[in-house]
Scaffold this active site. Structure first.
Site, short mmCIF file in Angstrom:
data_model
loop_
_atom_site.label_atom_id
_atom_site.label_comp_id
_atom_site.label_asym_id
_atom_site.label_seq_id
_atom_site.Cartn_x
_atom_site.Cartn_y
_atom_site.Cartn_z
N TYR A 1 61.13 13.06 -161.58
CA TYR A 1 61.64 11.65 -161.45
C TYR A 1 61.05 10.99 -162.75
O TYR A 1 61.90 10.10 -163.08
CB TYR A 1 60.52 11.08 -160.25
N SER B 1 59.35 3.08 -164.55
CA SER B 1 57.98 3.38 -163.82
C SER B 1 57.14 3.70 -165.02
O SER B 1 57.61 4.44 -165.94
CB SER B 1 58.34 4.57 -162.89
#
Ligand SMILES: NC(=O)c1ccc[n+]([C@@H]2O[C@H](COP(=O)([O-])OP(=O)(O)OC[C@H]3O[C@@H](n4cnc5c(N)ncnc54)[C@H](O)[C@@H]3O)[C@@H](O)[C@H]2O)c1
Length: 250
Positions: free
Chosen positions: A154, A144
């Site tokens: 994350y 990501s």
């Protein structure tokens, strides 16, 4: 029919990117094995692939659970004949998990790393013997752009995915298995859209990205096809950012 007869295992293939990737690969002649923790959505996604003429098989599994992954991959191998591509989409990715490191409760940290990082280790290990016996393969890991911003847990898990992509590329090269990553920007999957606050999405699009629109899953399909194909035969260990120009790196 770029991938005629190839077998692709897609984790998290019940919805979002994984589901679209499955459909795109079936349309290029691939057989698709979906691994997902959601038995209802997973079975429905595999049925949808069969409806468009594809060969597809669903196996329920929790990627964080090594035994569950081993059983699911064995099930796909017996149903579809082997594994050529492994596409690791399954992940915990809600904004809840992108809290600052000391704010996210430790137990959630453990779950995040077990699913997003160890999950890929489990799936790569389970698919390796079949890839070996078929003379090679390709593993694609979904990272990501959060792995560049690094403003929370994350993002750190997705930085670990980029590191794992490099390490697995080195470990599996002996078997002619290439390992690459895709780092998407914000993409319009239902789970992301319902989770990301609209003002944050707008800031990202208008102040950070060069391409001033939300990413679409279809924007990632070209990257997936390239990395899986022989066109990328000399590319391994790399993570390709598909984020509308954010973040730019020299
Ligand atoms: N959507 C975005 O904007 C975006 C941006 C950058 C990166 N990503 C990454 O791309 C990937 C796909 O994102 P998405 O938006 O399509 O996700 P999604 O939430 O739509 O789908 C994720 C799928 O993974 C499955 N899953 C979750 N935990 C699992 C587990 N433990 N075992 C097996 N299956 C499990 C879910 O049931 C679901 O079907 C993820 O790795 C995500 O981190 C997404």
């Amino acid at each position: 029919m770029r991938f005629e007869g190839k077998v692709a295992v897609i984790t998290g293939g019940a919805q979002g990117m994984g589901r679209t990737f499955g459909e795109a690969l079936v349309r290029e002649g691939a057989l698709v094995g979906i691994l997902d923790i959601d038995p209802v959505a997973g079975a429905e996604a595999a049925a949808a692939l069969r409806e468009i003429g594809g060969q597809a098989h669903f196996a329920t599994c929790d990627v964080a659970d090594e035994n569950s992954v081993d059983l699911a991959v064995a099930d796909v191998v017996s149903a579809l004949g082997g594994v050529d591509f492994l596409v690791n989409c399954a992940a915990k990715h809600l904004t809840y998990y992108n809290r600052p490191p000391t704010v996210l409760p430790r137990d959630d940290w453990r779950v995040l790393l077990e699913v997003n990082v160890i999950g890929i280790v489990n799936c790569a290990a389970a698919c390796r013997p079949s890839m070996q016996s078929r003379g090679g393969g390709v593993i694609i890991n979904l990272s990501s752009i959060a792995s560049f911003a690094l403003n929370g847990a994350y993002g750190i898990s997705k930085l670990a995915v980029r590191g794992l992509t490099v390490a697995l590329a080195q470990e599996f090269a002996i078997d002619s298995v290439r390992v690459c990553g895709i780092a998407p920007g914000l993409v319009d999957t239902p789970s992301a859209i319902s989770d990301i606050p609209a003002d944050y999405a707008n800031m990202l699009i208008h102040e950070r990205q060069l391409v001033k629109r939300l990413g679409r899953v279809q924007d990632l399909v070209g990257a997936l096809f390239f990395l899986c194909s022989e066109d990328a035969a000399f590319v391994t260990g790399e993570t390709l950012i598909v984020g509308g120009g954010y973040p730019l790196r020299a």
